[in-house]
Design a protein around this motif. Structure first.
Motif, PDB file in Angstrom:
ATOM      1  N   PRO A  47       0.848  -1.203   0.000  1.00  0.00           N
ATOM      2  CA  PRO A  47       0.000   0.000   0.000  1.00  0.00           C
ATOM      3  C   PRO A  47       0.878   1.245   0.000  1.00  0.00           C
ATOM      4  O   PRO A  47       1.995   1.222   0.515  1.00  0.00           O
ATOM      5  N   SER A  48       0.382   2.321  -0.584  1.00  0.00           N
ATOM      6  CA  SER A  48       1.158   3.568  -0.546  1.00  0.00           C
ATOM      7  C   SER A  48       0.222   4.757  -0.632  1.00  0.00           C
ATOM      8  O   SER A  48      -0.890   4.651  -1.151  1.00  0.00           O
ATOM      9  N   VAL A  49       0.707   5.861  -0.115  1.00  0.00           N
ATOM     10  CA  VAL A  49      -0.098   7.080  -0.122  1.00  0.00           C
ATOM     11  C   VAL A  49      -0.497   7.421  -1.565  1.00  0.00           C
ATOM     12  O   VAL A  49       0.358   7.483  -2.453  1.00  0.00           O
ATOM     13  N   HIS A  50      -1.789   7.594  -1.798  1.00  0.00           N
ATOM     14  CA  HIS A  50      -2.344   7.894  -3.129  1.00  0.00           C
ATOM     15  C   HIS A  50      -1.869   6.891  -4.187  1.00  0.00           C
ATOM     16  O   HIS A  50      -1.809   7.209  -5.372  1.00  0.00           O
ATOM     17  N   ASN A  51      -1.500   5.704  -3.758  1.00  0.00           N
ATOM     18  CA  ASN A  51      -0.980   4.671  -4.671  1.00  0.00           C
ATOM     19  C   ASN A  51       0.218   5.191  -5.470  1.00  0.00           C
ATOM     20  O   ASN A  51       0.422   4.825  -6.629  1.00  0.00           O
ATOM     21  N   SER A  86       4.897   4.688   3.591  1.00  0.00           N
ATOM     22  CA  SER A  86       4.691   3.810   2.424  1.00  0.00           C
ATOM     23  C   SER A  86       5.943   2.967   2.172  1.00  0.00           C
ATOM     24  O   SER A  86       5.852   1.763   1.885  1.00  0.00           O
ATOM     25  N   ARG A 142      -4.046  -8.485  -0.146  1.00  0.00           N
ATOM     26  CA  ARG A 142      -4.313  -7.271   0.639  1.00  0.00           C
ATOM     27  C   ARG A 142      -4.857  -6.158  -0.245  1.00  0.00           C
ATOM     28  O   ARG A 142      -4.425  -5.985  -1.361  1.00  0.00           O
ATOM     29  N   TRP A 143      -5.825  -5.438   0.239  1.00  0.00           N
ATOM     30  CA  TRP A 143      -6.355  -4.288  -0.503  1.00  0.00           C
ATOM     31  C   TRP A 143      -6.981  -3.313   0.477  1.00  0.00           C
ATOM     32  O   TRP A 143      -7.197  -3.656   1.637  1.00  0.00           O
ATOM     33  N   SER A 144      -7.252  -2.099  -0.009  1.00  0.00           N
ATOM     34  CA  SER A 144      -7.909  -1.094   0.826  1.00  0.00           C
ATOM     35  C   SER A 144      -9.404  -1.237   0.644  1.00  0.00           C
ATOM     36  O   SER A 144      -9.927  -0.958  -0.435  1.00  0.00           O
ATOM     37  N   ARG A 146     -12.678   0.339   1.571  1.00  0.00           N
ATOM     38  CA  ARG A 146     -13.232   1.550   2.194  1.00  0.00           C
ATOM     39  C   ARG A 146     -14.749   1.472   2.330  1.00  0.00           C
ATOM     40  O   ARG A 146     -15.399   2.470   2.590  1.00  0.00           O
ATOM     41  N   LEU A 217      -4.819   6.592  -7.635  1.00  0.00           N
ATOM     42  CA  LEU A 217      -5.793   6.292  -6.588  1.00  0.00           C
ATOM     43  C   LEU A 217      -7.103   5.989  -7.302  1.00  0.00           C
ATOM     44  O   LEU A 217      -7.653   6.859  -7.978  1.00  0.00           O
ATOM     45  N   ARG A 218      -7.588   4.753  -7.182  1.00  0.00           N
ATOM     46  CA  ARG A 218      -8.744   4.376  -8.014  1.00  0.00           C
ATOM     47  C   ARG A 218     -10.039   4.981  -7.470  1.00  0.00           C
ATOM     48  O   ARG A 218     -10.398   4.780  -6.320  1.00  0.00           O
ATOM     49  N   GLY A 231     -11.940   9.401   5.852  1.00  0.00           N
ATOM     50  CA  GLY A 231     -10.570   8.900   5.731  1.00  0.00           C
ATOM     51  C   GLY A 231      -9.898   9.442   4.493  1.00  0.00           C
ATOM     52  O   GLY A 231      -8.669   9.497   4.415  1.00  0.00           O
ATOM     53  N   VAL A 290      -6.919   2.105   5.762  1.00  0.00           N
ATOM     54  CA  VAL A 290      -6.103   2.959   6.625  1.00  0.00           C
ATOM     55  C   VAL A 290      -6.339   4.409   6.242  1.00  0.00           C
ATOM     56  O   VAL A 290      -6.762   4.703   5.120  1.00  0.00           O
ATOM     57  N   GLN A 293      -5.101  10.996   6.169  1.00  0.00           N
ATOM     58  CA  GLN A 293      -5.506  12.360   5.781  1.00  0.00           C
ATOM     59  C   GLN A 293      -5.842  13.236   6.998  1.00  0.00           C
ATOM     60  O   GLN A 293      -5.279  14.323   7.141  1.00  0.00           O
TER      61      GLN A 293
HETATM   62  C1  LIG Z   1       1.063   6.014   4.241  1.00  0.00           C
HETATM   63  C2  LIG Z   1      -0.292   5.742   3.661  1.00  0.00           C
HETATM   64  C3  LIG Z   1      -1.292   6.680   3.810  1.00  0.00           C
HETATM   65  C4  LIG Z   1      -2.572   6.424   3.314  1.00  0.00           C
HETATM   66  N1  LIG Z   1      -3.561   7.331   3.563  1.00  0.00           N
HETATM   67  C5  LIG Z   1      -4.818   7.038   3.196  1.00  0.00           C
HETATM   68  C6  LIG Z   1      -5.884   7.916   3.573  1.00  0.00           C
HETATM   69  O1  LIG Z   1      -5.687   8.934   4.230  1.00  0.00           O
HETATM   70  N2  LIG Z   1      -7.130   7.561   3.202  1.00  0.00           N
HETATM   71  C7  LIG Z   1      -7.393   6.433   2.483  1.00  0.00           C
HETATM   72  O2  LIG Z   1      -8.556   6.176   2.178  1.00  0.00           O
HETATM   73  N3  LIG Z   1      -6.390   5.588   2.094  1.00  0.00           N
HETATM   74  C8  LIG Z   1      -5.125   5.857   2.454  1.00  0.00           C
HETATM   75  N4  LIG Z   1      -4.110   4.992   2.132  1.00  0.00           N
HETATM   76  C9  LIG Z   1      -4.375   3.808   1.296  1.00  0.00           C
HETATM   77  C10 LIG Z   1      -3.848   4.017  -0.135  1.00  0.00           C
HETATM   78  O3  LIG Z   1      -4.633   4.977  -0.819  1.00  0.00           O
HETATM   79  C11 LIG Z   1      -3.847   2.665  -0.879  1.00  0.00           C
HETATM   80  O4  LIG Z   1      -2.942   1.807  -0.240  1.00  0.00           O
HETATM   81  C12 LIG Z   1      -3.454   2.802  -2.338  1.00  0.00           C
HETATM   82  O5  LIG Z   1      -4.391   3.570  -3.054  1.00  0.00           O
HETATM   83  C13 LIG Z   1      -3.327   1.420  -3.019  1.00  0.00           C
HETATM   84  O6  LIG Z   1      -4.543   0.715  -2.971  1.00  0.00           O
HETATM   85  P1  LIG Z   1      -4.626  -0.721  -2.273  1.00  0.00           P
HETATM   86  O7  LIG Z   1      -4.306  -0.540  -0.807  1.00  0.00           O
HETATM   87  O8  LIG Z   1      -6.035  -1.191  -2.499  1.00  0.00           O
HETATM   88  O9  LIG Z   1      -3.603  -1.609  -2.926  1.00  0.00           O
HETATM   89  C14 LIG Z   1      -2.838   5.218   2.613  1.00  0.00           C
HETATM   90  C15 LIG Z   1      -1.817   4.275   2.460  1.00  0.00           C
HETATM   91  C16 LIG Z   1      -0.561   4.524   2.987  1.00  0.00           C
HETATM   92  C17 LIG Z   1       0.518   3.486   2.853  1.00  0.00           C
END
Ligand SMILES: Cc1cc2nc3c(=O)[nH]c(=O)nc-3n(C[C@H](O)[C@H](O)[C@H](O)COP(=O)(O)O)c2cc1C
Length: 330
Positions: A47-51, A86, A142-144, A146, A217-218, A231, A290, A293
């Protein structure tokens, strides 16, 4: 278990993450093509900030060097904190991939031009532990998530396992529990949502990172309800009422993750711990999202620390649950 056993070596810069003896020397030979695929894919899926995947990875001999890339999110992440978190998540995946290939993994940190580097070296053969095997196998799942989560909260035994997974040197986690804490957190998060929704420069940057398909960021993955809406608040988010949000926080498992100090090394450790915990949850059939923001506002960070009696610097908020079958419209 902790994510990284105790730091060793001079200057606290080296960590041994493998079970068994390591001699500090690189094992002879180089990564095979198949091993390189496993390693690259694991890092790519962190995972990473804003992908934004703010790192580069170079494989040499039996080592892998992860370098922080100076990707700039002027509005969202002016200090680069999320970028280093990240990189920490990518490092966790890198180590787990090498361990899943039955190599030891010795991590050495450095920095160049103010950017962190982490070199992971395989020094010999060692089977992964059960936890490493379980988490390594969850890397590609693993995935986000929301979306709203389902059902009653998680059992206490699961909360304990997740809290144990987050514990690393200098990293602490704290569950948000009870009605008062939930309402306090809901107030801070809705406040942050209003601030970010009304910030045109911030929203311009966020939408430039948001894509319908592809690598950013999808858009379809963004949350529109409940906790996920606060979030990652966009210009179009309908912010939830704070009492509705508070009720939702009480139904979900919400973990505040922080560090004792707030330097690059701690941010990397937080990222690794967050990813280890995310993978542990994924391996147990849970879904996670996670958020950082809201925590980019100093008053939200200090409000959370004071309200929860949190001893460290809040860095990331994680939510865990089960995927809802039917979507609650709130
Ligand atoms: C350091 C970090 C900060 C993130 N901050 C946010 C956030 O504030 N809000 C959110 O919805 N997702 C947040 N994410 C999730 C990322 O947007 C997400 O990991 C990325 O878009 C890739 O998608 P995936 O997790 O489904 O692979 C964060 C991820 C990381 C590693």
């Amino acid at each position: 278990m902790t994510n990284f056993p105790a730091t060793r070596g001079e200057g606290g810069k080296r960590m041994n993450t493998a079970a068994g003896e390591v001699g500090g020397r690189q094992a002879p030979g180089e990564w095979s093509a198949a091993e390189s695929v496993v390693i690259n894919r694991a890092v790519q899926n962190a995972p990473s900030v804003h992908n934004s995947r703010p790192w580069s990875l170079a494989l040499r001999g039996r080592s892998a060097e992860l370098r922080e890339r100076p990707t700039l999110l002027v509005q969202h992440d002016p200090e680069g904190r999320d970028r280093r978190i990240s990189c920490g998540a990518a490092l966790a995946n890198l180590v787990l991939a090498i361990r899943s290939l039955r190599w030891t993994a010795e991590v050495e940190f450095g920095s160049s031009s103010g950017l962190v580097t982490a070199t992971v070296t395989a020094t010999g053969r060692a089977d992964p532990s059960e936890a490493e095997r379980r988490r390594g196998a969850a890397v590609l799942d693993r995935w986000s998530c929301r979306r709203p989560f389902d059902g009653p909260g998680l059992p206490a035994s699961t909360l304990d396992v997740l809290l144990e997974a987050i514990a690393a040197p200098g990293v602490t986690g704290r569950w948000v529990s009870g009605a008062d804490e939930a309402l306090g957190v809901a107030r801070l998060l809705t406040y942050a949502g209003r601030v970010f929704r009304g910030n045109a420069d911030y929203q311009r940057e966020l939408s430039s990172w948001t894509t319908v398909t592809g690598d950013g960021l999808r858009r379809e993955g963004l949350g529109e309800r409940g906790l996920a809406a606060v979030g990652l608040t966009t210009g179009r988010t309908r912010l939830p009422d704070e009492h509705v949000l508070s009720a939702r926080i009480q139904r979900e498992a919400v973990l505040l993750v922080g560090s004792g100090a707030d330097g690059p090394a701690e941010q990397i450790r937080v990222g690794s711990a967050v990813e280890q915990t995310w993978l542990e949850a994924t391996a147990r059939g849970l879904v996670v999202s996670v958020m950082t923001q809201p925590l980019h506002l100093a008053e939200v960070r200090s409000g959370l620390a004071a309200g929860l009696g949190f001893p460290g610097m809040p860095q990331v908020m994680m939510r865990f649950g089960r995927l809802a079958e039917s979507v609650d419209e709130r």
